[in-house]
Each structure stands twice: as structure tokens, then as C-alpha cells.
Design an enzyme around this catalytic site. Structure first.
Site, short mmCIF file in Angstrom:
data_model
loop_
_atom_site.label_atom_id
_atom_site.label_comp_id
_atom_site.label_asym_id
_atom_site.label_seq_id
_atom_site.Cartn_x
_atom_site.Cartn_y
_atom_site.Cartn_z
N GLU A 1 0.80 -1.23 0.00
CA GLU A 1 0.00 0.00 0.00
C GLU A 1 0.84 1.28 0.00
O GLU A 1 0.69 2.14 0.88
CB GLU A 1 -0.97 -0.02 1.18
CG GLU A 1 -1.93 -1.20 1.12
CD GLU A 1 -2.88 -1.28 2.30
OE1 GLU A 1 -2.77 -0.44 3.20
OE2 GLU A 1 -3.72 -2.20 2.31
N ASN B 1 1.89 -4.61 -3.45
CA ASN B 1 0.48 -4.92 -3.16
C ASN B 1 -0.27 -3.62 -2.86
O ASN B 1 0.17 -2.81 -2.06
CB ASN B 1 0.42 -5.86 -1.95
CG ASN B 1 -0.95 -6.45 -1.74
OD1 ASN B 1 -1.58 -6.94 -2.68
ND2 ASN B 1 -1.42 -6.46 -0.51
N HIS C 1 -10.67 -5.39 -2.39
CA HIS C 1 -11.64 -5.23 -1.31
C HIS C 1 -12.84 -4.46 -1.85
O HIS C 1 -12.70 -3.37 -2.41
CB HIS C 1 -11.03 -4.44 -0.15
CG HIS C 1 -9.92 -5.15 0.56
ND1 HIS C 1 -10.12 -6.31 1.28
CD2 HIS C 1 -8.60 -4.87 0.64
CE1 HIS C 1 -8.97 -6.70 1.80
NE2 HIS C 1 -8.02 -5.84 1.43
N GLU D 1 -6.43 -9.94 -2.04
CA GLU D 1 -7.13 -9.86 -0.75
C GLU D 1 -8.64 -9.71 -0.93
O GLU D 1 -9.28 -8.95 -0.21
CB GLU D 1 -6.60 -8.67 0.07
CG GLU D 1 -5.11 -8.70 0.35
CD GLU D 1 -4.64 -7.57 1.25
OE1 GLU D 1 -5.51 -6.94 1.90
OE2 GLU D 1 -3.43 -7.31 1.30
N ASP E 1 -12.49 -9.54 -0.82
CA ASP E 1 -13.69 -9.79 -0.03
C ASP E 1 -14.76 -8.82 -0.51
O ASP E 1 -14.47 -7.74 -1.02
CB ASP E 1 -13.45 -9.67 1.48
CG ASP E 1 -12.67 -8.43 1.90
OD1 ASP E 1 -12.54 -7.50 1.08
OD2 ASP E 1 -12.18 -8.39 3.04
#
Length: 527
Positions: free
Chosen positions: A340, A383, A419, A450, A452
């Protein structure tokens, strides 16, 4: 007459003298306990000073270790634990292991006993809050090798030291689970540890799990171009929850350590490393022929406070990468080297975090070079979140990785986190595909890192998971698809900092670890 006497003793809650004593040190595993060293004279405990650190950089909760792979007692009714303690510190008896979320430790019921400043220091947690509900100090003048006893009898704990009962505290049902897990903290030696009145000892589970036809991993591995399909996992449920462990082993050929490789966990104090929990995840993966994507070496969150305040940030960063990537060399396939780094609100598109402030934008290149040196065979990723969508964040990310490639920085790929917390976060499949292809043109791999999807509508969730995985299957530079956890029982979108935590609804399995429509959509995407 002897039978009657024995029966009376049991009824009174006192184990008969002939009851078996269980040795919890000899032949038991304490070698995989963070901060502990097995010696001929017992187990040496060293202080880790490990904490959960909030997003604001402040310590929020102590995070002492639990011997997850060691012995756990099976109990029912009256029992006692006897320990010989030498030094200053605590032995903690848990009803279940703590669950670690991103920035919160859900504290389970436990009872803690320690010899500190010559007194017996005891505390009891009831599993309904971060703080103990009872705490007291007993006795005085305790020194040297101190024989300490914790006895559960009826609805109370009795505490003894040096052969004398010193006091009691109410038992709020700490061991209603029927198990006792052991943890420790401080600087001391555990010279003996025995239990009387327990039903037995349960050792750590076998890591090897069954293979299941039609699972995500079996379908992914049967494709002409093998794709990694995975999940982030946490070590405590991997050990303690049989259904969680079985599902992880059956369904995935790629896993990520959700928290256990982050700096605050593996280097809580400068030069003091605690790899044991992360090693357990790697050992589970290797036992089941699962690749490990390691997360993360450089980030501005999940840092121990010493790392934030250290004046020599470049040395801190490169030494950490060398030690951690070197420790896992040959056992993990990939690393999130920098996590990030983007902030599109700044003119250069970068987050001006503590590493940037110390080294400028070059910290990113330095991190990748250090990681390549530490593990030449690992695939190295940057990432980032929010770059799946069109807009300034994507443009800033693309410009950064393009420059890194032009400068010869050893970056191999980009992780797009995916996300989706709100409806506005939903990304059309073709937008995602466009970005995957743009990165391919730079010679970069891509992974969904990641994912979701927060929604109560399982059909919406299934569409997003299924479409994203389908694109990854179809685009040759997309090497892996990972969800950020797989069951809502332990998902990071839970409502935390309250007891009990309220599970989220973002993952392909429910809180009872049954598959949702999203799981079906993912299976279909791999046909």
C-alpha cells in the site's frame, strides 16, 4: 472403607493422592512456542514485549504468545496445575486461544499467575472484555524456585505458592471449553509443569488434510495453465478449529499469512524475532503441498512502536527484510515486498509514510533490491488496494511500476487487493481485465491478493468473486486469486472491539463454515 474415603475426596473436589499426575514438559512440544527455549532444566521464557498496534501507531493491547503446538489439557471438574517458576513473569492458562484480527486481539477466558516483585500476581479474564475481571496480589518474599499451584475447585480458583494456599478468586467459567492452553510472558524459567485431575493431554493436530475431488484446488490444478486459488489464514483457528483446518487444506493450493508475518508479530523488539506462529502456517502449507504467499515486508501499519521511533529507518528496513525474507527463504514462493505505497491525493501519487519521509520514494526500490538479495528465487510483488478501478489511483500505480521496471528494480508483479466494501467499490470484469493486460505489457505478473465483498446479497457477492476469478484464469499473467480469509467466522470485516465480535458477511463460506453462492461461482469459473 478406602473406596468410600476416595469417593468423599472426589465429592469434595480434592483429587485422591493416587490420581495420575500428567507431565506437561517431558516429551511435550515447547520448541514451537514463541519466546521460549527448551533446555534440560525446563523451558526458558524470554520477554517479547509484543503488542497489537493500532492504525494510529499506538500500542493498544498486549499480545503475549500461546503455545499453540504444545500440549493442551482436557479437563472436566476439579483439577490443578503445578508449576515451578524461577524468575519474574507469568504463566497463563487459556480456555481457548486468542483470535487476532487486523488490529484487535479478542481476549478469551483465562487465568494468569506470576511471581513478580516477590508476590504472587494473579488475574482472571472472562472472555467478555480486554481487561481482567479479577486481579489480586498475594503473599510476599517469594524468591528463587517458587512452587506455584492453580486449582479449580467448584466455582473458584485457589492459588498457592511455596506450599501455602494464599487466596482464591471466583471462576467465571474460564475452562468451560473443556481445554486448557498454556501461554507465558516475562523473563523466567519454567522448571516443571504438571497437572492432576485432568482427563488427559491433547497434542497438536496432524497438519496433513484430505484431498477432495471437485474442490477449488483440484479444479485449479487440473487446468492447462495452473492457477493459484487461495485464502489468507490465521494460525490460531488453523490449530484449534478442525473445520477451518480441514477446509483450508482441502480447498486451496495457495495461502497467505493474514497477520503472522507482519513486522509487529515477527520482530516485536529490535533484534528479537518470533517466527513460530508464521512457521506453523508454512509447515501446514508444506504438509499439504500448498504454496505460500508471504505478507508483508514493508508497510506503514502493523509496525512495532520501536520501528516507528527508530532514527535509522533505512537500516531498520533493510535489516528487517534481510532477516525475515532470509528466514523463510526456500519455503515461501512469493512476497508482498511493499504494501500500500499509493496515495493519489499527493502530487507524486505516493503515501508519504515514515519510510518515504526517511528515504523518499526510493525506499520502494531499495526494499525490492533487499528482498531480491535475501531470497533470489521468490516472486516479488507490490500490493495495493483500490487500483482495480479506473481513476487517479490506478494511473499513479501504473506510473510507479512502469518507472520501477525502467529503472531495473526487481519487481515481478502487482497484487490488486480487490476489497469491495461498498457498492461503489464493485469493479466490472472488463475493467479489471484491462488493468491485468496493461501490467502484462510491462512484463508484470498480477494476482488478486485480498478479495472480499461485503454484502448481504449472496448473488452479488457470487458474481464479483466468480467474474474476478474467471478473468484471472483467462489472462496468462494472472497467477493467483486469494480471498482475505474464507469464512465469516474469522473474517477481518467483523465488527470488532466488542464482545462478542459480530461476524461480517464478506467471504465465500458462512460463519458455520458452509459454502455460499460465491464458492459455487468460483468452482464454476474453474470449469
Amino acid at each position: 472403607m478406602l473406596r468410600i474415603f476416595a469417593a468423599l475426596l472426589l465429592a469434595a473436589g480434592t483429587p485422591p493422592a493416587t490420581q495420575a499426575q500428567l507431565d506437561l514438559l517431558a516429551g511435550q512440544d515447547w520448541a514451537h512456542f514463541a519466546g521460549a527455549t527448551q533446555t534440560p532444566d525446563g523451558v526458558q521464557i524470554r520477554p517479547l514485549d509484543r503488542w497489537i498496534v493500532a492504525t494510529n501507531g499506538q500500542r493498544s493491547q498486549p499480545n503475549p504468545p500461546v503455545n499453540l503446538l504444545g500440549p493442551r489439557l482436557l479437563v472436566n471438574g476439579t483439577f490443578q496445575v503445578d508449576a515451578t517458576m524461577s524468575g519474574s513473569g507469568y504463566l497463563q492458562l487459556y480456555g481457548s486461544p486468542p483470535i487476532i484480527y487486523d488490529e484487535w486481539r479478542q481476549e478469551p477466558p483465562s487465568v494468569r499467575v506470576g511471581v513478580v516483585d516477590g508476590r504472587l500476581d494473579v488475574a482472571v479474564w472472562n472472555g467478555k472484555g480486554d481487561k481482567p475481571v479479577q486481579a489480586k496480589k498475594f503473599g510476599a518474599g517469594l524468591a528463587g524456585d517458587v512452587a506455584v499451584r492453580v486449582k479449580r475447585s467448584g466455582s473458584a480458583f485457589e492459588f498457592s505458592a511455596g506450599g501455602r494456599q494464599l487466596g482464591t478468586l471466583p471462576d467465571p467459567g474460564v475452562f468451560s471449553s473443556g481445554q486448557v492452553w498454556f501461554g507465558a510472558d516475562g523473563s523466567w524459567r519454567l522448571k516443571s509443569l504438571t497437572a492432576t485431575g485432568a482427563a488427559g493431554i491433547r497434542k497438536a493436530p496432524d497438519w496433513k488434510q484430505k484431498t477432495v475431488p471437485g474442490s477449488l484446488r483440484s479444479r485449479a490444478e487440473a487446468l492447462p495453465r495452473k492457477v493459484g486459488v487461495g485464502s489468507a489464514v490465521a494460525v490460531a483457528p488453523l490449530v484449534a478449529d478442525d473445520a477451518y483446518r480441514a477446509t483450508a487444506g482441502e480447498q486451496f493450493n495457495l495461502i497467505t499469512a493474514e497477520n503472522d508475518m507482519k513486522p509487529q508479530f515477527v520482530q516485536p523488539t529490535r533484534g528479537v524475532f518470533a517466527f513460530e506462529e508464521a512457521d506453523a502456517i508454512v509447515d501446514f502449507a508444506r504438509a499439504n503441498t500448498i504454496a505460500v504467499h508471504a505478507h508483508t515486508l514493508v508497510w506503514f501499519e502493523a509496525l512495532p512502536t520501536w520501528m516507528r521511533s527508530a532514527p535509522d529507518k533505512k537500516t531498520v528496513m533493510t535489516d528487517h527484510i534481510k532477516a525475515v525474507a532470509g528466514h523463510f527463504k526456500g519455503r515461501v514462493t512469493e512476497w508482498d515486498v511493499v504494501n500500500e505505497p499509493m496515495n493519489e491525493d499527493n502530487s507524486d501519487g505516493l503515501e508519504h509514510n515514515l519510510w518515504y519521509q526517511a528515504m523518499g520514494a526510493d525506499y520502494i526500490a531499495q526494499a525490492f533490491r533487499a528482498a531480491r538479495s535475501a531470497d533470489p528465487n521468490a516472486v516479488l510483488y507490490l500490493n495495493e488496494y483500490g487500483a482495480e478501478q479506473e481513476g487517479p489511483r490506478w494511473k499513479a500505480l501504473y506510473a510507479l511500476v512502469k518507472k520501477l521496471r525502467q529503472d531495473g528494480v526487481p519487481i515481478d508483479g502487482v497484487g490488486l487487493q480487490s476489497h469491495e466494501y461498498e457498492a461503489g467499490d464493485r469493479v466490472p470484469a472488463e475493467t479489471f481485465r484491462k488493468h491485468v493486460r496493461a501490467l502484462n505489457d510491462l512484463g508484470l505478473k498480477v494476482r488478486v491478493s485480498e478479495m472480499d465483498v461485503v454484502t448481504s446479497d449472496q448473488s452479488v457477492q457470487a458474481k464479483q468473486f466468480g467474474e474476478r476469478l474467471a478473468v484471472c484464469r483467462q489472462e496468462t499473467n494472472c497467477t493467483g486469486f486469494t480471498s482475505w480469509g474464507f469464512t465469516d467466522r474469522y473474517g477481518s470485516t467483523a465488527t470488532t472491539n466488542r464482545y462478542p465480535a459480530i461476524p461480517g458477511n464478506a467471504l465465500p463460506w458462512t460463519s458455520s463454515i458452509t459454502p455460499k453462492k460465491a464458492h459455487t461461482a468460483m468452482v464454476d469459473a474453474l470449469r
